[in-house]
Design an enzyme around this catalytic site. Structure first.
Site, short mmCIF file in Angstrom:
data_model
loop_
_atom_site.label_atom_id
_atom_site.label_comp_id
_atom_site.label_asym_id
_atom_site.label_seq_id
_atom_site.Cartn_x
_atom_site.Cartn_y
_atom_site.Cartn_z
N CYS A 104 0.83 -1.21 0.00
CA CYS A 104 0.00 0.00 0.00
C CYS A 104 0.87 1.26 0.00
CB CYS A 104 -0.94 0.08 1.18
SG CYS A 104 -1.97 -1.35 1.39
N ARG A 142 3.29 0.49 -5.26
CA ARG A 142 3.17 -0.18 -3.96
C ARG A 142 1.87 -0.98 -3.85
NH1 ARG A 142 6.72 1.45 -0.38
NH2 ARG A 142 5.42 0.61 1.27
N TRP A 151 -2.94 -2.51 -1.68
CA TRP A 151 -2.65 -3.88 -2.09
C TRP A 151 -3.31 -4.74 -1.01
CZ3 TRP A 151 -0.16 -8.25 -0.19
CH2 TRP A 151 0.16 -9.23 -1.14
N ASN A 178 -0.81 1.63 6.12
CA ASN A 178 -0.05 0.66 5.35
C ASN A 178 0.58 -0.31 6.35
OD1 ASN A 178 1.74 -0.71 3.63
ND2 ASN A 178 3.29 0.88 3.78
N GLY A 179 0.32 -1.60 6.19
CA GLY A 179 0.89 -2.58 7.12
C GLY A 179 -0.17 -3.60 7.52
N GLU A 194 15.42 -16.64 -13.07
CA GLU A 194 15.05 -15.23 -13.19
C GLU A 194 14.28 -14.98 -14.50
OE1 GLU A 194 14.97 -12.81 -11.22
OE2 GLU A 194 15.03 -10.99 -12.41
N LYS A 203 10.49 -13.50 -14.74
CA LYS A 203 10.11 -12.31 -15.53
C LYS A 203 8.89 -12.64 -16.39
CE LYS A 203 11.89 -10.29 -13.66
NZ LYS A 203 12.67 -9.84 -12.58
N GLU A 256 5.61 -13.23 -14.26
CA GLU A 256 5.02 -12.12 -13.52
C GLU A 256 4.40 -11.06 -14.41
OE1 GLU A 256 7.52 -9.87 -10.77
OE2 GLU A 256 9.23 -10.06 -12.10
N HIS A 264 15.04 -35.60 -14.56
CA HIS A 264 14.50 -36.16 -13.31
C HIS A 264 13.04 -35.76 -13.10
CE1 HIS A 264 18.45 -37.61 -12.18
NE2 HIS A 264 18.93 -36.44 -12.58
N LYS A 324 5.49 -3.46 -6.02
CA LYS A 324 6.94 -3.34 -6.13
C LYS A 324 7.63 -3.66 -4.82
CE LYS A 324 10.73 -2.23 -8.27
NZ LYS A 324 11.20 -3.27 -9.18
#
Ligand code: M6R
Length: 620
Positions: free
Chosen positions: A2, A27, A79, A105-106, A493, A497, A500, A516, A615
């Site tokens: 947030c 955020r 968020w 926020n939290g 990575e 990318k 997401e 395997h 982010k």
């Protein structure tokens, strides 16, 4: 996560808040809201969706409505944690008496127990949020004890378990905003007759360069035309504010000619890697300068092992760090997800060396892992991008990556900056510990200085090749990414990318591990991206490619310029310049970033703000 924002002064609050919220959308962006205060009243607007939706809603309702006018206001972009994204759960939240209005926020961990007490005392709740519980707790404490709002905020916060940054206003006193922080970030911009509140300073950088970062456990009473009153939440002890001068270049937070920040940030990498190297890779006398290491030389030389902790892309950078530190400096390294490390009572003591990696410096799990390591008296070294962030402030020593503000949710330039720092670190420690030949050291030193030029060349050539490959593959539902050795984390990575930002399922594997299990998935519908550079187990990779081809998998290979063997076998090739294996991740990741970008672009996704993500992950 947030983003929170607030203004108190003499200007119209609305444009400052709405534009500020747009800058804080990284955020969280599932709902947003604004409250503007005027004499004895306020206007409140909230809506599901992005800040643009809120702006549309406000202009449709109140185009000629004077009530949007006011010089005190608070705003929030969310968020979701407690309760789905909808209008009711959006902030600001209002207390039962309609007197107190708050943004947060939290996470309030003990909100449920508090809610039960409040329900027993006749309170009702419209939303599912922990924030509505907190604003009503403050109201309850205020009324029961007949005390001021600041005292009620302080007493209530002392009852809270969890993390918060809050701003609260009493509608009858719009000349005052009270803010407080524990765990979640909160910056205050200060001019002679005005205060700006925000989760980071970017929303107010146009108005003031004077900023105060609240520390955990601090609250501030902001009053119009009065000096800042900073206090400790625990005991109301008055504190001296320490004002910092902000040094942010506005160009860095604008998209410029690029359609998305992600593309801009990919193309910035030659410059950001040069910035990371500046003042550290000293070409004239061939030395590496890292103050945080030089000042703690003995700790680094004597380290029996190093534990690297991070999340997401920072964790992937940590895996590359493991390879580099073990290969070059011959120190055993463990790499841990911060979220796992902190909850399993890790065996660490005061002789241990922990490296925490975080772009934002605010990731809740990484911060908690750091605090745990410090509690056990380990030495904690930080690799952060954001100057002055919570992690940067809490470590024993550290190094900034200097990648500049990264706005797109998907990490790109911050990731290569982290790898650059880890290469510097490994070379420096190798030199201290005499674990590599002078010749090899000199060669890698020279080559590292040349990496920005190589990325520049790569970015020029790759654009069209990657575009064409993306046009072929954007409709596929699954991707496999394979790499070996130092390029296995690059496979992880690359897959991260793609998933997401394009929502295509993709997985990274060590190439040899494929047989395997994952090979069962390979058929004509499975594109396999494979890192097949000459310096990394080339012959073995060729074997893996044969296995995939035998099962009709489609091969997209990352090869070196001049490659013949893999290029003849692969369906598509992307060429990168020759480079030593140790430095190769700085090049091999670039086409994978572009591939993810191009596929997401063709699919019409919102690349900078992918669904469900934010982010900076400041919740646990
Ligand atoms: O700010 P941090 O480096 O601590 O963030 C860690 C992860 O949240 C981050 O790397 C995330 O995985 C990115 N979205 C990846 O692109």
């Amino acid at each position: 996560m947030c983003g929170i924002i607030g203004y108190l002064g003499y200007r119209e609050a609305y444009p400052i808040l709405i534009n500020g919220l747009k800058k804080l959308e990284y955020r969280g962006y599932d709902s947003s809201g604004i409250a503007i205060f005027y004499k004895n009243g306020y206007s409140l607007y909230k809506t599901k969706g992005k800040v643009d939706e809120l702006e549309k809603k406000i202009s449709s309702i109140s185009f000629h409505n004077r009530k949007i006018i006011g010089t005190t206001g608070i705003g929030h972009t969310r968020w979701a944690t407690h309760g789905v994204p909808n209008d009711l759960n959006a902030h600001p939240h209002v207390s039962n008496s309609n007197e107190l209005i708050m943004i947060h926020n939290g996470i309030i961990e003990n909100y449920h127990a508090i809610k039960i007490i409040l329900l027993e005392n006749g309170f009702t709740f419209k939303s599912k949020t922990d924030t509505e519980v907190l604003v009503n707790l403050i109201e309850y404490v205020k009324k029961e004890n007949k005390i001021s709002l600041e005292e009620a905020v302080r007493i209530s916060l002392n009852e809270i378990i969890g993390a918060y940054s809050i701003a609260i206003v009493d509608k009858s006193h719009p000349e005052t905003i009270i803010i407080a922080k524990l765990g979640s970030p909160l910056a205050l911009g200060i001019n002679e007759k005005e205060f700006f509140i925000a989760s980071d300073p970017i929303p107010f950088i146009n108005y003031t360069k004077n900023a105060l970062y609240l520390k955990d456990g601090e609250m501030a009473i902001l009053k119009k035309n009065k000096e800042l009153d900073l206090r400790k939440i625990r005991d109301n002890h008055k504190l001296n504010p320490i004002i910092n001068k902000l040094k942010i270049n506005l160009k860095e937070i604008e998209k410029g000619k690029y359609r998305y920040f992600m593309l801009k940030e990919i193309y910035e990498q030659p410059k950001t890697i040069s910035d990371t190297l500046r003042g550290r890779l000293i070409i004239s006398n061939k030395i590496i300068c890292i103050d945080g290491i030089e000042l703690n030389k003995e700790i680094f030389i004597n380290a029996k092992c190093i534990t690297i902790v991070g999340c997401g892309s920072s964790w992937h950078a940590g895996l590359i760090g493991e390879y580099l530190l073990e290969q070059l400096a011959r120190i055993p390294v463990e790499v841990e997800y911060a979220s796992e490390f902190r909850y399993r009572n890790p065996i660490i003591d005061k002789n241990d060396l922990i490296i925490v990696i975080s772009q934002s410096g605010e990731t809740a799990d990484t911060l908690a892992a750091l605090k745990l390591a410090k509690k056990k008296e380990a030495f904690v070294f930080g690799i952060c991008n954001i100057v002055g962030s919570s992690i940067a402030r809490s470590v024993d020593a550290g190094i900034y990556t200097h990648a500049g503000p990264e706005i797109s949710v998907a990490s790109t330039k911050s990731f290569t900056a982290q790898i650059t720092v880890l290469i510097l670190l490994a070379l420096k420690l190798a030199k201290y510990r005499s674990t590599m030949s002078e010749e090899r050291y000199q060669f890698l030193f020279q080559e590292l200085g040349n990496v920005p030029n190589k990325i520049n060349d790569l970015l020029k050539i790759d654009k069209h090749v990657v575009k064409n490959i993306s046009k072929v593959f954007y409709k596929f539902n699954n991707f496999l990414y394979l790499g070996r050795g130092i390029n296995f984390p690059i496979a992880l990575e690359g897959a991260l990318k793609l998933k997401e930002i394009s929502y295509i399922h993709s997985e990274g594997y060590p190439a040899a591990e494929m047989k395997h299990g994952p090979i069962a998935l390979v058929d004509k519908n499975m594109p396999v991206v494979i890192i097949a550079t000459k310096r990394g187990y080339y012959e073995k990779i060729i074997g893996n490619i044969q296995e995939i081809k035998a099962r009709k998998g489609k091969i997209i290979a990352i090869v070196n310029e001049g490659d013949v063997q893999v290029s003849m076998m692969a369906d598509y090739v992307i060429k990168i310049p020759e480079i030593s294996e140790e430095l190769s991740p700085l090049l091999t990741i670039i086409p994978l970033q572009l591939l993810a970008y191009q596929i997401a672009y063709i699919k019409g996704k919102n690349i900078d703000q992918p669904r469900n993500l934010a982010k900076s992950v400041t919740v646990e």
